[in-house]
Design a protein around this motif. Structure first.
Motif, PDB file in Angstrom:
ATOM      1  N   SER A  11      -4.421 -48.751  30.750  1.00  0.00           N
ATOM      2  CA  SER A  11      -5.686 -47.279  31.156  1.00  0.00           C
ATOM      3  C   SER A  11      -5.189 -46.528  30.181  1.00  0.00           C
ATOM      4  O   SER A  11      -4.223 -45.868  30.881  1.00  0.00           O
ATOM      5  CB  SER A  11      -6.300 -46.768  32.522  1.00  0.00           C
ATOM      6  N   THR A  12      -5.811 -45.292  29.601  1.00  0.00           N
ATOM      7  CA  THR A  12      -5.287 -44.722  28.448  1.00  0.00           C
ATOM      8  C   THR A  12      -5.312 -43.391  29.759  1.00  0.00           C
ATOM      9  O   THR A  12      -4.579 -42.760  29.690  1.00  0.00           O
ATOM     10  CB  THR A  12      -6.354 -44.030  28.021  1.00  0.00           C
ATOM     11  N   GLN A  36      -7.969 -51.765  26.442  1.00  0.00           N
ATOM     12  CA  GLN A  36      -7.419 -51.304  27.885  1.00  0.00           C
ATOM     13  C   GLN A  36      -8.252 -52.739  28.584  1.00  0.00           C
ATOM     14  O   GLN A  36      -9.314 -53.349  29.150  1.00  0.00           O
ATOM     15  CB  GLN A  36      -8.264 -50.371  28.040  1.00  0.00           C
ATOM     16  N   LEU A  42     -15.208 -44.294  37.503  1.00  0.00           N
ATOM     17  CA  LEU A  42     -15.479 -43.352  37.765  1.00  0.00           C
ATOM     18  C   LEU A  42     -15.439 -44.012  39.640  1.00  0.00           C
ATOM     19  O   LEU A  42     -16.095 -45.094  40.046  1.00  0.00           O
ATOM     20  CB  LEU A  42     -17.475 -42.669  38.778  1.00  0.00           C
ATOM     21  N   TRP A  47     -14.342 -50.160  33.617  1.00  0.00           N
ATOM     22  CA  TRP A  47     -14.826 -49.900  32.728  1.00  0.00           C
ATOM     23  C   TRP A  47     -14.072 -50.666  31.843  1.00  0.00           C
ATOM     24  O   TRP A  47     -13.301 -51.099  31.416  1.00  0.00           O
ATOM     25  CB  TRP A  47     -14.580 -48.136  31.908  1.00  0.00           C
ATOM     26  N   GLY A  57     -10.740 -42.956  25.672  1.00  0.00           N
ATOM     27  CA  GLY A  57      -9.218 -42.235  24.969  1.00  0.00           C
ATOM     28  C   GLY A  57      -9.408 -41.535  26.009  1.00  0.00           C
ATOM     29  O   GLY A  57     -10.315 -40.844  27.231  1.00  0.00           O
ATOM     30  N   SER A  58      -8.070 -40.578  26.407  1.00  0.00           N
ATOM     31  CA  SER A  58      -7.553 -39.730  27.471  1.00  0.00           C
ATOM     32  C   SER A  58      -6.896 -38.441  26.625  1.00  0.00           C
ATOM     33  O   SER A  58      -6.582 -38.322  26.008  1.00  0.00           O
ATOM     34  CB  SER A  58      -6.982 -40.689  28.329  1.00  0.00           C
ATOM     35  N   ASP A 100     -22.377 -38.800  33.500  1.00  0.00           N
ATOM     36  CA  ASP A 100     -23.044 -40.284  32.543  1.00  0.00           C
ATOM     37  C   ASP A 100     -23.529 -39.775  31.567  1.00  0.00           C
ATOM     38  O   ASP A 100     -24.368 -38.295  31.584  1.00  0.00           O
ATOM     39  CB  ASP A 100     -23.613 -40.715  33.571  1.00  0.00           C
ATOM     40  N   ILE A 111     -16.988 -40.464  31.856  1.00  0.00           N
ATOM     41  CA  ILE A 111     -15.956 -39.569  31.783  1.00  0.00           C
ATOM     42  C   ILE A 111     -15.314 -39.823  33.029  1.00  0.00           C
ATOM     43  O   ILE A 111     -15.626 -39.396  34.080  1.00  0.00           O
ATOM     44  CB  ILE A 111     -16.014 -38.423  31.555  1.00  0.00           C
ATOM     45  N   ILE A 129     -12.504 -40.976  28.230  1.00  0.00           N
ATOM     46  CA  ILE A 129     -13.501 -40.857  28.026  1.00  0.00           C
ATOM     47  C   ILE A 129     -13.386 -41.875  27.056  1.00  0.00           C
ATOM     48  O   ILE A 129     -12.914 -42.352  26.362  1.00  0.00           O
ATOM     49  CB  ILE A 129     -14.321 -39.828  26.483  1.00  0.00           C
TER      50      ILE A 129
HETATM   51  C1  BTN Z   1     -17.180 -44.160  34.444  1.00  0.00           C
HETATM   52  O1  BTN Z   1     -18.414 -43.645  33.697  1.00  0.00           O
HETATM   53  O2  BTN Z   1     -17.527 -44.757  35.137  1.00  0.00           O
HETATM   54  C2  BTN Z   1     -16.067 -43.164  33.560  1.00  0.00           C
HETATM   55  C3  BTN Z   1     -15.495 -44.454  32.631  1.00  0.00           C
HETATM   56  C4  BTN Z   1     -14.609 -43.426  31.971  1.00  0.00           C
HETATM   57  C5  BTN Z   1     -13.669 -44.486  31.343  1.00  0.00           C
HETATM   58  C6  BTN Z   1     -12.796 -44.054  29.903  1.00  0.00           C
HETATM   59  S1  BTN Z   1     -12.044 -45.249  29.056  1.00  0.00           S
HETATM   60  C7  BTN Z   1     -10.891 -43.766  28.780  1.00  0.00           C
HETATM   61  C8  BTN Z   1     -10.428 -44.170  30.036  1.00  0.00           C
HETATM   62  N1  BTN Z   1      -9.484 -44.697  31.235  1.00  0.00           N
HETATM   63  C9  BTN Z   1      -9.592 -45.374  31.729  1.00  0.00           C
HETATM   64  O3  BTN Z   1      -9.103 -45.732  32.404  1.00  0.00           O
HETATM   65  N2  BTN Z   1     -11.432 -45.077  32.184  1.00  0.00           N
HETATM   66  C10 BTN Z   1     -11.480 -44.061  30.816  1.00  0.00           C
END
Ligand code: BTN
Length: 242
Positions: A11-12, A36, A42, A47, A57-58, A100, A111, A129
């Protein structure tokens, strides 16, 4: 800004955390992965994103001008940057509280923000994101997904899109830093899904017909029922019903 782009990560957000722990000097950082294996959403959600098709990305930022109690301002800022980006392509872009992002009422981006708090201060924030870009087929159990390609019917260059996203993020974060939060909050309410529209919600086992009147400074959703009664709800306390 340092940019690190990987082929494959769990995960980023996790990688960003790892890099922060190694770094001595705080510096704004963008960590992206083509794939990933344990993308997180959330709450306890995962995801899912098809490898190489989307943006995952983060962004790591050090918002030392904010206090811990203002962390929702970061969420608003990140949401607005994604909305700015999508407004380049689409008219109907909304944020479904808390963050969202929807186009034509379908979810195109999510996000996930994680903060490191020390006392009253925010030491850093990891703004994860996930944006659906060129993916054409989604698993059946993902509620209401859509991608840019599904809407435009052509492929979008991921590198160009990332650069635009980073520009919009930099812009919105500099607005925040320069004290323009009131204007940003107005922008957020303008694009808030169901703002001032009566609709059904569920809180625990209670149903309510209410309208969104705003968000408070802690990021709680303010709902008003038809009889004029107002109540605030935290993220896990309210469910949007279609
Ligand atoms: C959501 O809608 O529940 C949030 C999703 C967030 C996904 C992003 S992808 C980049 C970053 N790394 C993760 O593991 N999750 C966020």
């Amino acid at each position: 800004m340092i940019k690190k782009i990987y082929k494959s990560l769990t995960s980023t957000n996790c990688k960003a955390q790892e890099l922060i722990n190694q770094e001595e000097d705080p510096e704004v950082l963008w960590v992206q992965a083509h794939e990933q294996s344990e993308g997180r959403g959330l709450g306890s959600n995962e995801w899912l994103s098809e490898p190489g098709k989307n943006i995952s990305g983060s962004l790591v930022i050090y918002p030392d001008f904010l206090k811990a109690g203002q962390q929702f301002e970061i969420s608003i800022t990140a949401s607005l940057a994604v909305v700015d980006l999508l407004n380049m392509y689409f008219d109907d872009v909304k944020v479904k509280w808390p963050n969202d992002v929807l186009v034509n009422n379908k979810k195109i981006a999510g996000i996930l923000i994680e903060h490191a708090l020390v006392g009253e201060d925010i030491k850093y924030s990891i703004v994860g994101i996930g944006l659906n870009v060129n993916q054409e087929v989604f698993p059946d159990d993902i509620p209401n997904p859509v991608s840019i390609k599904q809407l435009l019917a052509y492929d979008v260059n991921l590198d160009e899109l990332r650069e635009l996203l980073l520009e919009f993020l930099a812009n919105r974060f500099s607005q925040l830093e320069n004290g323009h939060f009131d204007m940003m909050k107005r922008d957020y309410l303008k694009c808030l899904f169901r703002f001032k529209e009566f609709a059904p919600y569920k809180s625990g086992n209670k149903w309510l017909h209410a309208r969104i009147m705003g968000v408070d400074s802690y990021g709680q959703l303010i709902l008003e029922t038809e009889s004029g009664e107002r109540k605030e709800f935290g993220f896990k306390e309210i469910e949007f019903i279609n």
